[in-house]
Design a protein around this motif. Structure first.
Motif, mmCIF file in Angstrom:
data_model
loop_
_atom_site.group_PDB
_atom_site.id
_atom_site.type_symbol
_atom_site.label_atom_id
_atom_site.label_comp_id
_atom_site.label_asym_id
_atom_site.label_seq_id
_atom_site.Cartn_x
_atom_site.Cartn_y
_atom_site.Cartn_z
ATOM 1 N N ASP A 1 0.785 -1.253 0.095
ATOM 2 C CA ASP A 1 0.190 0.133 0.225
ATOM 3 C C ASP A 1 0.776 1.274 0.048
ATOM 4 O O ASP A 1 0.514 2.252 -0.667
ATOM 5 N N CYS A 2 2.073 1.179 0.842
ATOM 6 C CA CYS A 2 2.971 2.350 0.668
ATOM 7 C C CYS A 2 3.510 2.915 -0.685
ATOM 8 O O CYS A 2 3.521 3.778 -1.253
ATOM 9 N N TYR A 3 4.000 1.468 -1.596
ATOM 10 C CA TYR A 3 4.294 1.805 -2.682
ATOM 11 C C TYR A 3 3.144 2.417 -3.639
ATOM 12 O O TYR A 3 3.430 3.140 -4.386
ATOM 13 N N VAL A 4 2.008 1.844 -3.486
ATOM 14 C CA VAL A 4 0.771 2.404 -4.313
ATOM 15 C C VAL A 4 0.642 3.883 -4.059
ATOM 16 O O VAL A 4 0.534 4.932 -4.915
ATOM 17 N N ALA A 5 0.880 4.381 -2.568
ATOM 18 C CA ALA A 5 0.528 5.896 -2.497
ATOM 19 C C ALA A 5 1.806 6.434 -3.044
ATOM 20 O O ALA A 5 1.555 7.680 -2.907
ATOM 21 N N LEU A 6 3.023 6.118 -3.102
ATOM 22 C CA LEU A 6 4.056 6.649 -3.447
ATOM 23 C C LEU A 6 4.251 6.938 -5.202
ATOM 24 O O LEU A 6 5.224 7.082 -5.624
ATOM 25 N N ARG A 7 3.148 6.400 -5.721
ATOM 26 C CA ARG A 7 2.884 6.556 -7.135
ATOM 27 C C ARG A 7 2.431 7.844 -7.421
ATOM 28 O O ARG A 7 1.183 8.169 -6.907
ATOM 29 N N PRO A 8 2.451 8.417 -8.856
ATOM 30 C CA PRO A 8 2.012 9.570 -8.863
ATOM 31 C C PRO A 8 0.374 9.387 -9.529
ATOM 32 O O PRO A 8 0.267 8.153 -10.070
ATOM 33 N N SER A 9 -0.589 10.201 -9.264
ATOM 34 C CA SER A 9 -1.940 9.788 -9.587
ATOM 35 C C SER A 9 -2.079 9.839 -11.130
ATOM 36 O O SER A 9 -1.226 10.539 -11.857
ATOM 37 N N ARG A 10 -3.116 9.276 -11.502
ATOM 38 C CA ARG A 10 -3.344 9.421 -13.094
ATOM 39 C C ARG A 10 -3.613 10.685 -13.437
ATOM 40 O O ARG A 10 -3.244 11.028 -14.354
ATOM 41 N N ASP A 11 -4.068 11.733 -12.473
ATOM 42 C CA ASP A 11 -4.520 13.218 -13.156
ATOM 43 C C ASP A 11 -2.928 13.667 -13.073
ATOM 44 O O ASP A 11 -2.649 14.540 -13.890
ATOM 45 N N MET A 12 -1.898 13.747 -12.043
ATOM 46 C CA MET A 12 -0.952 14.186 -12.154
ATOM 47 C C MET A 12 -0.053 13.772 -13.425
ATOM 48 O O MET A 12 0.764 14.608 -13.998
ATOM 49 N N LEU A 13 -0.039 12.352 -13.678
ATOM 50 C CA LEU A 13 0.641 11.987 -14.875
ATOM 51 C C LEU A 13 0.230 12.393 -16.131
ATOM 52 O O LEU A 13 0.977 12.997 -17.170
ATOM 53 N N ASN A 14 -1.050 12.823 -16.168
ATOM 54 C CA ASN A 14 -1.677 13.463 -17.487
ATOM 55 C C ASN A 14 -1.336 14.759 -17.501
ATOM 56 O O ASN A 14 -0.870 15.411 -18.495
ATOM 57 N N LYS A 15 -1.145 15.529 -16.522
ATOM 58 C CA LYS A 15 -0.808 16.872 -16.445
ATOM 59 C C LYS A 15 0.671 16.960 -16.871
ATOM 60 O O LYS A 15 1.177 17.891 -17.261
ATOM 61 N N TYR A 16 1.496 15.904 -16.434
ATOM 62 C CA TYR A 16 2.930 15.872 -16.633
ATOM 63 C C TYR A 16 3.420 15.731 -18.119
ATOM 64 O O TYR A 16 3.931 16.247 -18.580
ATOM 65 N N ILE A 17 2.482 14.734 -18.821
ATOM 66 C CA ILE A 17 2.575 14.387 -20.061
ATOM 67 C C ILE A 17 2.328 15.549 -20.802
ATOM 68 O O ILE A 17 2.719 15.878 -22.037
#
Length: 644
Positions: free
Chosen positions: A441-457
């Motif tokens: 669960d910690c590893y999941v929480a430390l991944r960027p959200s889909r929204d953040m990745l969309n904004k980044y791309i």
């Protein structure tokens, strides 16, 4: 301690101490008896007090099992259908919360220090309240294969807390286990409610048919974090060892195969980007290196991989028009969508298809049960296990609406709840499983959200269009898996940190991490070289010692061998030539004594005798030399053939 801390203490008692669960809760019962000054113990009143004080709902049968511990220890007397407490003996169970409070303080102080080292000022947040919220929410989180949901609002605490837990798992296992113990309190409450009232030896799962949901299947195939993979494989392995039959509905397997086939196409696509990649896509792109042949072979062998884990595909004939044991699919579907919307989660078309598959699995469980119901998971005959807490909660609520009597086992329960029941009498295994789950669960929480990745791309595309980055840099930053960690380290999970220089900061973070790793590798290499040099010196010294010792042994053996050769040579010389020489000399002396007068004839004979004596002596010495050589050769051959 306040009420919330008391509840955590109860979970700590039931988990962290690695005791049989009845023994763990017996100490809590003893304190209820002592605090309320009971002489006679009423089961119903005990259950009421357990809920009032620890917020733990327990059934009468479970209370009897706890009381049975006291009867066995002769601290509670059972006669004429009533329980009598010996309060004098129970005083030894008076709760000493000193160790708990010490660990609780270490946890808070350690997190505060961790934040300071990472440059985060946590003085503006209530650390204890934030930790309590995490512990309350942890065991009801929704886990999903397709999407990784991070709070849309800045959640600095979640980012730093997850990193802190990761560090604890590596550097302070005892404190990490403390968090694991108190983070499963809600699961423990349900475990007690759904478990058998029998003792450990009657707690059998033989004959139970278990059906796995798609995310568990993906984890078993290796398409998740290593912690999640390990926890799911551990759970399935122990299910099989407990006598359960483990299946995957054909509808779920078809969903898995469909997702993998779509993921395979996207993983090898030239336009692959992080924002559109799920676990399967990342696995094919990062682990299998987007190799078409490897991916194809992996997909073809998916079923056989499951079979190797004793998981088989359950073929079903699903007719949604069938009336027998048919459940309200529309209602189930609506309840699940409502649960998602209540948590602020989007429901795209692909997710709706996944919900339909889960609904079908729940309906199939009811059909397999054919109207049978149970209040114990072990006796429920058929049950669907999921990693998705929303599905499990909806199934529980749906069953509650169907059943006149409370406590019927729903068609679907969470993997965590089932594991807690499975390992009710094996706390160490339960702790091991939840360690892996918490870390996952910690590893999941430390991944960027889909929204953040969309904004980044989107930001990367703009940077390429304006010439800030070239095509090569764009492709690297769009697809490289190192970007996930770098983006989270730069933003700390906070949208407010997202700025026009984000791509430069990500590159700098990746370079810094690569340089750090390079330095660590170099340092490790230098340490290895130094260690090898030290070992070489020690080895040479040891070889010299061994050679010196061997030389001494060889010298001693050679001296012993020479003595042996001389000893046997003397014996053989005496027998072969010594005795004949003595006889010859004696005979010559006798013959010489017969010639007392001097004459030419007598002198000639005496001369012959003397010459014969000389020849005999010469023969003796030659024979002695020959015998010594033959004796040495013979003994040398024997020594060579000897195993010693």
């Amino acid at each position: 301690m306040n009420n919330r801390i008391v509840k955590l203490y109860a979970a700590y008692r039931s988990g962290c101490l690695n005791e049989n669960i009845f023994h763990a809760y017996y100490s809590l019962l003893a304190n209820i008896i002592l605090n309320d000054n009971w002489d006679d113990v009423n089961e119903a009143l005990v259950a009421e007090k357990f809920y009032e004080r620890y917020k733990i709902p327990v059934k009468d049968g479970f209370v009897c099992q706890i009381l049975g511990v006291g009867v066995e220890r002769k601290e509670i007397i059972y006669e004429n259908g009533r329980y009598h407490a010996d309060r004098a003996k129970l005083r030894s169970y008076r709760i000493d919360n000193h160790s708990f409070e010490q660990l609780w303080k270490r946890l808070k102080d350690g997190f505060t220090e961790f934040c300071a080292n990472w440059g985060f000022d946590c003085s503006r947040i209530n650390v204890e309240e934030s930790i309590l919220r995490f512990l309350d929410a942890h065991d009801v989180d929704v886990l999903s294969l397709e999407e990784f949901y991070v709070n849309m609002h800045p959640d600095k605490f979640g980012y730093f807390w997850s990193n802190y837990l990761k560090q604890l798992s590596e550097e302070s296992p005892k404190l990490f286990d403390f968090v694991v113990s108190i983070s499963i309190s809600n699961i423990m409450k349900e475990t007690i409610f759904y478990t058998s009232n029998e003792d450990e030896h009657e707690n059998t799962f033989s004959g139970l048919n278990i059906y796995l949901d798609s995310p568990i299947v993906f984890a078993l195939l290796g398409m998740d974090s290593q912690a999640r993979i390990d926890s799911c494989k551990m759970l399935v392995k122990d299910m099989v060892e407990a006598g359960c039959s483990v299946y995957v509905f054909d509808s779920n397997f078809t969903e898995v195969m469909g997702i993998m086939e779509r993921a395979a196409g996207w993983a090898i696509d030239a336009n692959y980007s992080l924002d559109k990649a799920n676990n399967a896509t990342r696995f094919f792109h990062d682990i299998l290196e987007a190799d078409t042949q490897k991916i194809a072979e992996f997909i073809v062998r998916a079923e056989s991989r499951l079979n190797e884990l004793s998981v088989t595909i359950k073929k079903t004939s699903y007719d949604f028009l069938q009336d027998s044991f048919q459940e309200d699919e529309h209602k189930l579907n609506a309840m699940i969508e409502e649960a998602y919307e209540r948590d602020g989660r989007a429901i795209p078309d692909e997710k709706k298809r996944g919900i339909a598959v889960d609904v079908r699995a729940i309906v199939m469980i009811y059909r397999e049960r054919c109207g049978y119901f149970s209040t114990q998971i072990q006796l429920s005959r058929h049950i669907f296990i999921t990693l998705n807490g929303a599905i499990a909660n909806v199934s529980k609520n749906y069953e509650a609406q169907l059943s006149i009597n409370a406590g019927h086992i729903p068609a679907c329960v969470s993997a965590d709840l089932f594991g807690s029941v499975l390992w009710l009498f094996s706390p160490s295994k339960q702790m091991e499983y939840h360690r892996k789950q918490l870390l996952a669960d910690c590893y999941v929480a430390l991944r960027p959200s889909r929204d953040m990745l969309n904004k980044y791309i989107e930001h990367l595309a703009n940077a390429r269009a304006t010439g800030e980055i070239d095509e090569r840099t764009f492709l690297f930053l769009r697809a490289n898996p190192a970007v996930n960690d770098a983006l989270m380290n730069v933003t700390k999970g906070d949208y407010a940190r997202f700025n026009a220089n984000i791509h430069r900061e990500v590159i700098q973070e990746i370079e810094a991490k690569a340089n750090k790793k390079y330095e660590e590798v170099n340092k490790a290499h230098d340490n290895t070289k130094q260690h090898v040099a030290t070992l070489t010196q020690e080895n040479e010294k040891l070889e010299r010692m061994i050679n010196d010792l061997q030389a001494r042994i060889d010298t001693r053996d050679e001296a012993d061998f020479d003595k042996k050769c001389k000893r046997w040579s003397r014996v053989f010389t005496l027998v072969v030539v010594g005795l004949p020489l003595i006889i010859v000399h004696s005979t010559i002396e006798i013959l010489k004594s017969n010639y007392n007068e001097l004459s030419a004839f007598s002198m000639l004979k005496v001369g012959i005798y003397v010459f014969s004596s000389l020849i005999a002596t010469a023969i003796y010495f030659k024979g002695k030399e020959w015998i010594c050589q033959k004796t040495r050769n013979h003994l040398t051959k024997r020594r060579t053939k000897s195993p010693h």
